[in-house]
Design a protein around this motif. Structure first.
Motif, PDB file in Angstrom:
ATOM      1  N   PRO A  53       0.673  -1.070  -0.039  1.00 32.39           N
ATOM      2  CA  PRO A  53      -0.162  -0.016  -0.183  1.00 32.39           C
ATOM      3  C   PRO A  53       1.040   1.157  -0.073  1.00 32.39           C
ATOM      4  CG  PRO A  53      -0.679  -1.518   1.581  1.00 32.39           C
ATOM      5  CD  PRO A  53       0.465  -1.964   1.368  1.00 32.39           C
ATOM      6  N   HIS A  54       0.340   2.276  -0.504  1.00 30.47           N
ATOM      7  CA  HIS A  54       1.085   3.607  -0.416  1.00 30.47           C
ATOM      8  C   HIS A  54       0.476   4.647   0.001  1.00 30.47           C
ATOM      9  CE1 HIS A  54       4.007   2.013  -3.614  1.00 30.47           C
ATOM     10  NE2 HIS A  54       3.072   1.404  -4.200  1.00 30.47           N
ATOM     11  N   ARG A  55      -0.586   4.625   0.364  1.00 29.22           N
ATOM     12  CA  ARG A  55      -1.662   5.603   1.190  1.00 29.22           C
ATOM     13  C   ARG A  55      -2.353   5.037   2.234  1.00 29.22           C
ATOM     14  NH1 ARG A  55      -1.501  10.401  -0.745  1.00 29.22           N
ATOM     15  NH2 ARG A  55      -3.496  10.994   0.177  1.00 29.22           N
ATOM     16  N   ALA A  56      -1.602   4.607   3.156  1.00 30.99           N
ATOM     17  CA  ALA A  56      -2.227   4.009   4.397  1.00 30.99           C
ATOM     18  C   ALA A  56      -2.719   5.197   5.280  1.00 30.99           C
ATOM     19  CB  ALA A  56      -1.137   3.252   5.121  1.00 30.99           C
ATOM     20  N   VAL A  57      -3.798   5.053   5.955  1.00 28.93           N
ATOM     21  CA  VAL A  57      -4.231   5.397   7.444  1.00 28.93           C
ATOM     22  C   VAL A  57      -4.192   4.815   8.310  1.00 28.93           C
ATOM     23  CG1 VAL A  57      -6.063   6.803   8.185  1.00 28.93           C
ATOM     24  CG2 VAL A  57      -5.379   7.250   5.982  1.00 28.93           C
ATOM     25  N   GLY A  71       9.625   2.364   9.699  1.00 25.96           N
ATOM     26  CA  GLY A  71      10.031   3.578   8.893  1.00 25.96           C
ATOM     27  C   GLY A  71       9.295   3.656   7.875  1.00 25.96           C
ATOM     28  N   LEU A  72       7.905   3.303   8.181  1.00 22.15           N
ATOM     29  CA  LEU A  72       7.087   3.666   7.012  1.00 22.15           C
ATOM     30  C   LEU A  72       6.131   4.807   7.029  1.00 22.15           C
ATOM     31  CD1 LEU A  72       5.779  -0.188   7.606  1.00 22.15           C
ATOM     32  CD2 LEU A  72       7.220   0.606   5.473  1.00 22.15           C
ATOM     33  N   GLU A  73       6.502   5.685   7.487  1.00 23.27           N
ATOM     34  CA  GLU A  73       6.134   7.064   7.493  1.00 23.27           C
ATOM     35  C   GLU A  73       5.666   7.877   6.005  1.00 23.27           C
ATOM     36  OE1 GLU A  73      10.120   8.153   8.220  1.00 23.27           O
ATOM     37  OE2 GLU A  73       8.853   6.501   9.208  1.00 23.27           O
ATOM     38  N   LYS A  74       6.682   7.419   5.066  1.00 23.79           N
ATOM     39  CA  LYS A  74       6.499   7.864   3.716  1.00 23.79           C
ATOM     40  C   LYS A  74       5.097   7.115   3.022  1.00 23.79           C
ATOM     41  CE  LYS A  74      10.834   9.650   2.799  1.00 23.79           C
ATOM     42  NZ  LYS A  74      12.229   9.640   1.939  1.00 23.79           N
ATOM     43  N   SER A  75       4.573   6.077   3.819  1.00 26.77           N
ATOM     44  CA  SER A  75       3.613   5.125   3.183  1.00 26.77           C
ATOM     45  C   SER A  75       2.105   5.618   3.812  1.00 26.77           C
ATOM     46  CB  SER A  75       3.860   3.687   3.322  1.00 26.77           C
ATOM     47  OG  SER A  75       4.938   3.086   2.640  1.00 26.77           O
ATOM     48  N   LEU A  87       6.334   8.470  20.854  1.00 26.18           N
ATOM     49  CA  LEU A  87       7.627   8.408  21.590  1.00 26.18           C
ATOM     50  C   LEU A  87       8.465   9.596  20.962  1.00 26.18           C
ATOM     51  CD1 LEU A  87       7.856   4.437  21.593  1.00 26.18           C
ATOM     52  CD2 LEU A  87       7.903   6.041  23.615  1.00 26.18           C
ATOM     53  N   PRO A  88       9.442   9.985  21.607  1.00 27.45           N
ATOM     54  CA  PRO A  88      10.246  10.952  21.057  1.00 27.45           C
ATOM     55  C   PRO A  88      11.062  10.517  19.882  1.00 27.45           C
ATOM     56  CG  PRO A  88      10.683  10.952  23.532  1.00 27.45           C
ATOM     57  CD  PRO A  88       9.699   9.706  23.016  1.00 27.45           C
ATOM     58  N   ALA A  89      11.403   9.126  19.879  1.00 28.76           N
ATOM     59  CA  ALA A  89      12.107   8.803  18.520  1.00 28.76           C
ATOM     60  C   ALA A  89      11.225   8.971  17.205  1.00 28.76           C
ATOM     61  CB  ALA A  89      12.526   7.112  18.804  1.00 28.76           C
ATOM     62  N   TYR A  90      10.104   9.034  17.509  1.00 29.58           N
ATOM     63  CA  TYR A  90       9.141   8.801  16.455  1.00 29.58           C
ATOM     64  C   TYR A  90       8.396  10.093  15.870  1.00 29.58           C
ATOM     65  CZ  TYR A  90       8.839   4.024  17.635  1.00 29.58           C
ATOM     66  OH  TYR A  90       9.467   2.441  17.751  1.00 29.58           O
ATOM     67  N   ARG A  91       8.840  11.131  16.714  1.00 33.62           N
ATOM     68  CA  ARG A  91       8.142  12.703  16.764  1.00 33.62           C
ATOM     69  C   ARG A  91       8.280  13.196  15.435  1.00 33.62           C
ATOM     70  NH1 ARG A  91       3.811  14.524  19.497  1.00 33.62           N
ATOM     71  NH2 ARG A  91       3.145  15.817  17.756  1.00 33.62           N
ATOM     72  N   LYS A  92       9.426  13.249  14.839  1.00 38.66           N
ATOM     73  CA  LYS A  92       9.761  14.006  13.474  1.00 38.66           C
ATOM     74  C   LYS A  92       8.934  13.131  12.595  1.00 38.66           C
ATOM     75  CE  LYS A  92      13.634  15.420  10.456  1.00 38.66           C
ATOM     76  NZ  LYS A  92      15.158  15.304  10.273  1.00 38.66           N
ATOM     77  N   ALA A  93       9.279  11.960  12.449  1.00 43.94           N
ATOM     78  CA  ALA A  93       8.288  11.167  11.361  1.00 43.94           C
ATOM     79  C   ALA A  93       6.870  11.344  11.583  1.00 43.94           C
ATOM     80  CB  ALA A  93       8.712   9.610  11.679  1.00 43.94           C
ATOM     81  N   TYR A  94       6.592  11.257  12.909  1.00 45.79           N
ATOM     82  CA  TYR A  94       4.843  11.492  12.943  1.00 45.79           C
ATOM     83  C   TYR A  94       4.430  12.986  12.586  1.00 45.79           C
ATOM     84  CZ  TYR A  94       0.500  12.359  15.453  1.00 45.79           C
ATOM     85  OH  TYR A  94      -0.705  12.762  15.822  1.00 45.79           O
ATOM     86  N   ASP A  95       5.558  14.034  12.688  1.00 45.70           N
ATOM     87  CA  ASP A  95       5.101  15.261  12.328  1.00 45.70           C
ATOM     88  C   ASP A  95       4.952  15.572  10.792  1.00 45.70           C
ATOM     89  OD1 ASP A  95       4.629  16.164  15.023  1.00 45.70           O
ATOM     90  OD2 ASP A  95       6.626  16.890  15.187  1.00 45.70           O
ATOM     91  N   SER A  96       5.470  14.529  10.236  1.00 49.06           N
ATOM     92  CA  SER A  96       5.569  14.627   8.751  1.00 49.06           C
ATOM     93  C   SER A  96       4.239  13.964   8.158  1.00 49.06           C
ATOM     94  CB  SER A  96       6.674  14.025   7.955  1.00 49.06           C
ATOM     95  OG  SER A  96       6.470  12.312   8.132  1.00 49.06           O
ATOM     96  N   PHE A 172       4.043  -4.201   3.861  1.00 48.73           N
ATOM     97  CA  PHE A 172       4.384  -2.851   3.278  1.00 48.73           C
ATOM     98  C   PHE A 172       5.863  -3.160   2.879  1.00 48.73           C
ATOM     99  CE2 PHE A 172       1.093  -1.417   5.829  1.00 48.73           C
ATOM    100  CZ  PHE A 172       0.730  -0.179   4.955  1.00 48.73           C
ATOM    101  N   GLY A 173       6.323  -4.456   2.454  1.00 47.76           N
ATOM    102  CA  GLY A 173       7.651  -4.907   1.706  1.00 47.76           C
ATOM    103  C   GLY A 173       8.689  -4.416   2.455  1.00 47.76           C
ATOM    104  N   ALA A 174       8.358  -4.544   3.753  1.00 47.94           N
ATOM    105  CA  ALA A 174       9.460  -4.092   4.859  1.00 47.94           C
ATOM    106  C   ALA A 174       9.646  -5.339   5.739  1.00 47.94           C
ATOM    107  CB  ALA A 174       9.194  -2.833   5.619  1.00 47.94           C
ATOM    108  N   ALA A 175       9.890  -6.687   5.402  1.00 45.53           N
ATOM    109  CA  ALA A 175      10.068  -7.876   5.866  1.00 45.53           C
ATOM    110  C   ALA A 175      11.438  -7.727   6.755  1.00 45.53           C
ATOM    111  CB  ALA A 175       9.915  -9.042   5.074  1.00 45.53           C
ATOM    112  N   ASP A 176      12.491  -7.189   6.015  1.00 47.23           N
ATOM    113  CA  ASP A 176      13.705  -7.246   6.934  1.00 47.23           C
ATOM    114  C   ASP A 176      13.630  -6.232   8.024  1.00 47.23           C
ATOM    115  OD1 ASP A 176      13.384  -4.867   5.267  1.00 47.23           O
ATOM    116  OD2 ASP A 176      15.596  -4.960   4.593  1.00 47.23           O
ATOM    117  N   ARG A 177      13.222  -5.016   8.149  1.00 50.68           N
ATOM    118  CA  ARG A 177      13.032  -4.131   8.831  1.00 50.68           C
ATOM    119  C   ARG A 177      12.189  -4.890  10.220  1.00 50.68           C
ATOM    120  NH1 ARG A 177      11.162   1.166   6.099  1.00 50.68           N
ATOM    121  NH2 ARG A 177      11.513   0.031   4.006  1.00 50.68           N
ATOM    122  N   ALA A 178      10.916  -5.545   9.931  1.00 53.95           N
ATOM    123  CA  ALA A 178       9.944  -6.272  10.806  1.00 53.95           C
ATOM    124  C   ALA A 178      10.944  -7.539  11.530  1.00 53.95           C
ATOM    125  CB  ALA A 178       8.899  -6.943  10.109  1.00 53.95           C
ATOM    126  N   GLU A 179      11.667  -8.036  10.596  1.00 52.85           N
ATOM    127  CA  GLU A 179      12.724  -9.290  11.379  1.00 52.85           C
ATOM    128  C   GLU A 179      13.669  -8.710  12.276  1.00 52.85           C
ATOM    129  OE1 GLU A 179      15.658 -12.886   9.960  1.00 52.85           O
ATOM    130  OE2 GLU A 179      14.364 -11.583   8.397  1.00 52.85           O
TER     131      GLU A 179
END
Length: 322
Positions: A53-57, A71-75, A87-96, A172-179
């Motif tokens: 998917p490319h436009r997830a909600v 790392g799927l904020e662009k999706s 979480l602070p580690a995700y704040r920048k990505a969340y704000d995007s 989302f094609g990120a199996a390696d990151r999930a693993e």
């Protein structure tokens, strides 16, 4: 109600196929993305994805943080409904990511984001009366996923959390990151249990909210396993729900040694403590008499990426000497 449907072709994949059909003759077609097609059954719904998917909600914080941890904020085309601070580690990505609503968006606001995938944390995310039922969305070409803690059967465990992250990663094609995330999470949980080293468990009552009754954590959710792994014993583990109501008489009878307060929403931790301390019926409950309180953000206690670290966080409050 569980149901099964014909595998769904996400909207993004449908657009790609239409584009391929209109391409000039002789032009080679694009190869499928690695790991696709991918078929998964989630809460009784089977879906086949031809591409990520490319436009997830996302609706509800813990599933938003699963996406951000991978790392799927662009999706993400949008998000909604925080319980507490990201979480602070995700704040920048969340704000995007666009925030569609403070709580759940209307069906119109959801569809205006043009999603090809909707990921709900609680069953209420797919409220039929609000027009957001999974079958309705999927008839509109929108794939859906419900966090497995909200599936109608079984008890949630860390194995379910690892499967949740793995399946979202594969979708989302990120199996390696999930693993990689699962490996780290397993090490985190094992480290906490090693530090506890056979400590005697303390009895715990979770106070989520409530006045006339106590809204608490039952034995079905991952919150129960977090308590167990942190060296506690949930006095309402026999409640066959993730969350449910108990009477104050039951709280008194079960004599918890510690009250774990879930922190979220507009009622503060101090207000919750005051409600418990001011109730004369609770005066002789050991946790109240000794003022033994632990505090956990709600997002730490549901099936999401905070749960592994939550074991250590709660253990430090239940067994500070360790």
């Amino acid at each position: 109600m569980s149901w099964r449907r014909t595998p769904l072709l996400p909207a993004a994949a449908l657009i790609s196929l239409l584009a391929a059909c209109s391409a000039p003759a002789g032009k080679p077609s694009a190869r499928p993305a690695p790991g696709f097609p991918y078929t998964v059954t989630n809460c009784g719904v089977t879906t086949t994805y031809q591409a990520p998917p490319h436009r997830a909600v996302t609706m509800n914080q813990h599933v938003t943080e699963v996406m951000l941890a991978l790392g799927l904020e662009k999706s993400l085309a949008g998000t909604a409904y925080l319980d507490d601070a990201v979480l602070p580690a995700y704040r920048k990505a969340y704000d995007s990511v666009p925030v569609l609503a403070k709580e759940y968006p209307s069906k119109e606001a959801l569809l205006a984001a043009d999603p090809d995938f909707v990921y709900g944390g609680y069953a209420s995310a797919f409220d039929a009366t609000a027009g957001r039922a999974r079958p309705d969305l999927e008839r509109s070409g929108i794939a859906t996923r419900l966090n497995t803690e909200s599936c109608p059967t079984g008890r949630s465990s860390f194995a379910d959390l690892y499967r949740e992250v793995d399946e979202v990663g594969r979708t989302f094609g990120a199996a390696d990151r999930a693993e990689a995330w699962v490996r780290t999470a397993k090490d985190t949980v094992a480290g906490a249990e090693k530090r506890l080293g056979g400590v005697a468990p303390v009895s715990v009552f979770v106070y989520d909210s409530g006045d006339k009754t106590a809204f608490t954590a039952g034995g079905k959710g991952i919150g129960n396993e977090i308590i167990t792994r942190a060296g506690g014993r949930n006095v309402f583990a026999d409640l066959d729900k993730t969350f449910g109501d108990a009477t104050w008489e039951q709280v008194v009878a079960r004599r918890p040694e510690v009250v774990v307060i879930y922190d979220y929403g507009t009622t503060t931790v101090e207000q919750k403590k005051k409600r418990l301390l001011d109730d004369p019926a609770l005066r002789e409950v050991p946790a109240i008499r000794n003022r033994r309180f632990a505090v956990m953000p709600l997002s730490d206690t549901v099936l999401g990426v905070r749960a592994p670290a939550a074991v250590d966080k709660l253990a430090a409050q239940l067994h500070p000497a360790r």
